[in-house]
Design a protein around this motif. Structure first.
Motif, PDB file in Angstrom:
ATOM      1  N   VAL A  38       0.826  -1.210   0.000  1.00 51.41           N
ATOM      2  CA  VAL A  38       0.000   0.000   0.000  1.00 51.41           C
ATOM      3  C   VAL A  38       0.861   1.261   0.000  1.00 51.41           C
ATOM      4  O   VAL A  38       0.662   2.173  -0.822  1.00 51.41           O
ATOM      5  CB  VAL A  38      -0.959   0.001   1.206  1.00 51.41           C
ATOM      6  CG1 VAL A  38      -1.691   1.339   1.301  1.00 51.41           C
ATOM      7  CG2 VAL A  38      -1.957  -1.146   1.087  1.00 51.41           C
ATOM      8  N   LEU A  39       1.829   1.320   0.911  1.00 52.91           N
ATOM      9  CA  LEU A  39       2.662   2.524   0.999  1.00 52.91           C
ATOM     10  C   LEU A  39       3.526   2.706  -0.237  1.00 52.91           C
ATOM     11  O   LEU A  39       3.794   3.838  -0.652  1.00 52.91           O
ATOM     12  CB  LEU A  39       3.536   2.474   2.257  1.00 52.91           C
ATOM     13  CG  LEU A  39       2.806   2.550   3.595  1.00 52.91           C
ATOM     14  CD1 LEU A  39       3.806   2.593   4.741  1.00 52.91           C
ATOM     15  CD2 LEU A  39       1.885   3.756   3.645  1.00 52.91           C
ATOM     16  N   GLY A  40       3.969   1.591  -0.812  1.00 45.15           N
ATOM     17  CA  GLY A  40       4.765   1.704  -2.034  1.00 45.15           C
ATOM     18  C   GLY A  40       3.968   2.303  -3.184  1.00 45.15           C
ATOM     19  O   GLY A  40       4.491   3.095  -3.974  1.00 45.15           O
ATOM     20  N   LEU A  41       2.692   1.946  -3.266  1.00 45.15           N
ATOM     21  CA  LEU A  41       1.840   2.477  -4.339  1.00 45.15           C
ATOM     22  C   LEU A  41       1.448   3.930  -4.086  1.00 45.15           C
ATOM     23  O   LEU A  41       1.366   4.733  -5.012  1.00 45.15           O
ATOM     24  CB  LEU A  41       0.581   1.610  -4.472  1.00 45.15           C
ATOM     25  CG  LEU A  41       0.792   0.188  -5.009  1.00 45.15           C
ATOM     26  CD1 LEU A  41      -0.517  -0.594  -4.948  1.00 45.15           C
ATOM     27  CD2 LEU A  41       1.335   0.219  -6.429  1.00 45.15           C
ATOM     28  N   LEU A  46       9.187   7.078  -0.516  1.00 43.30           N
ATOM     29  CA  LEU A  46       8.980   7.314   0.915  1.00 43.30           C
ATOM     30  C   LEU A  46       8.226   6.146   1.542  1.00 43.30           C
ATOM     31  O   LEU A  46       8.533   5.718   2.659  1.00 43.30           O
ATOM     32  CB  LEU A  46       8.215   8.622   1.122  1.00 43.30           C
ATOM     33  CG  LEU A  46       7.924   9.004   2.580  1.00 43.30           C
ATOM     34  CD1 LEU A  46       9.225   9.139   3.362  1.00 43.30           C
ATOM     35  CD2 LEU A  46       7.117  10.299   2.640  1.00 43.30           C
ATOM     36  N   GLY A  47       7.241   5.630   0.831  1.00 43.54           N
ATOM     37  CA  GLY A  47       6.503   4.473   1.323  1.00 43.54           C
ATOM     38  C   GLY A  47       7.388   3.252   1.441  1.00 43.54           C
ATOM     39  O   GLY A  47       7.261   2.457   2.388  1.00 43.54           O
ATOM     40  N   ALA A  54       9.388  -0.539   9.067  1.00 45.90           N
ATOM     41  CA  ALA A  54       8.375  -1.385   9.700  1.00 45.90           C
ATOM     42  C   ALA A  54       8.771  -2.853   9.630  1.00 45.90           C
ATOM     43  O   ALA A  54       8.550  -3.629  10.571  1.00 45.90           O
ATOM     44  CB  ALA A  54       7.015  -1.168   9.026  1.00 45.90           C
ATOM     45  N   SER A  55       9.391  -3.231   8.506  1.00 47.12           N
ATOM     46  CA  SER A  55       9.817  -4.617   8.339  1.00 47.12           C
ATOM     47  C   SER A  55      10.904  -4.988   9.344  1.00 47.12           C
ATOM     48  O   SER A  55      10.905  -6.103   9.887  1.00 47.12           O
ATOM     49  CB  SER A  55      10.328  -4.829   6.913  1.00 47.12           C
ATOM     50  OG  SER A  55      10.762  -6.146   6.730  1.00 47.12           O
TER      51      SER A  55
END
Length: 245
Positions: A38-41, A46-47, A54-55
């Motif tokens: 989601v954040l990558g998209l 930044l995502g 987080a990982s």
């Protein structure tokens, strides 16, 4: 300690308590995978950066929770809930992250330079997570404690590492072949979640059992020394008090 015996015991525990281990991993990897997707998209680079951070947190938290899970089920039953396992590890999370990152950097540099130094460091530092979670060691102390436990059993420890890493590779290949038909991006997500959920708990179980085995070897009382007996002196011939001429 024999590496095959440790792996065999880990497999038996994994089979008996997979309902404990797999949900722990599934929760973490689904959440981390969804965050990355989601954040990558939405946020682009930044995502990706946020999801990477987080990982790191999620991965080390899971490792600690799996160690707690192994300790919990060693008596044959699960006493802690999934939430309690994660909660117990939370105070140790900073030490886990610091030690894990330092170890990862050291091992990576060793592998890049000559390979052998990296494998050596991987072997002697393989128990830093159990020592932090179960003994309350700090990040710095965990390295020395792990090395102390491994000393004298390096080849057997390395054998466990090789077997478990081979299991990770094989599982990744099998799952990748089974999911290649999915759309781009989805196939990677599903493959990573499934393979990590199934295999990572087994690796954690094997390495934690290895920790308990080595601790028992270190704490085992030394065999008592055989009693020393005085060798009797040869008997002297009786004398009548007179000398010989």
């Amino acid at each position: 300690m024999q590496s095959t015996a440790v792996v065999r015991e880990a497999w038996e525990m994994y089979k008996a308590h997979w309902r404990t281990f797999i949900p722990l991993a599934l929760i973490v990897y689904v959440i981390l995978g969804a965050i990355a997707l989601v954040l990558g998209l939405i946020l682009g680079w930044l995502g990706i950066l946020i999801s990477a951070l987080a990982s790191i947190v999620g991965t080390f938290w899971l490792q600690g929770a799996l160690v707690e899970a192994v300790q919990d089920v060693r008596d044959g039953k699960q006493d802690l809930s999934i939430g309690e396992m994660f909660q117990r590890v939370r105070p140790r999370l900073p030490a886990l992250i610091i030690a894990g990152i330092l170890a990862g950097l050291g091992i990576a540099v060793g592998l890049v330079l000559l390979i052998v130094p990296g494998l050596y460091l991987l072997t002697i530092w393989s128990l830093i997570v159990p020592t932090i979670v179960l003994e309350g060691k700090s990040a710095g102390e965990s390295f020395g404690r792990s090395r102390e436990l491994v000393r004298g059993n390096g080849w057997n420890v390395f054998g466990v590492i090789v077997i478990t890493i081979a299991a990770v590779i094989v599982a990744g290949i099998i799952v990748g072949l089974a999911t290649f038909w999915l759309p781009d991006g989805v196939d990677t997500f599903v493959s990573d979640v499934v393979s990590n959920t199934v295999v990572v708990p087994f690796v954690a179980v094997a390495w934690t059992i290895m920790y308990f085995t080595l601790v028992q070897l270190r704490e085992a009382p030394a065999a008592p020394a055989a009693p020393a007996y005085d060798t009797p002196s040869p008997a002297l011939p009786p004398t009548d008090g007179s000398g010989t001429g």
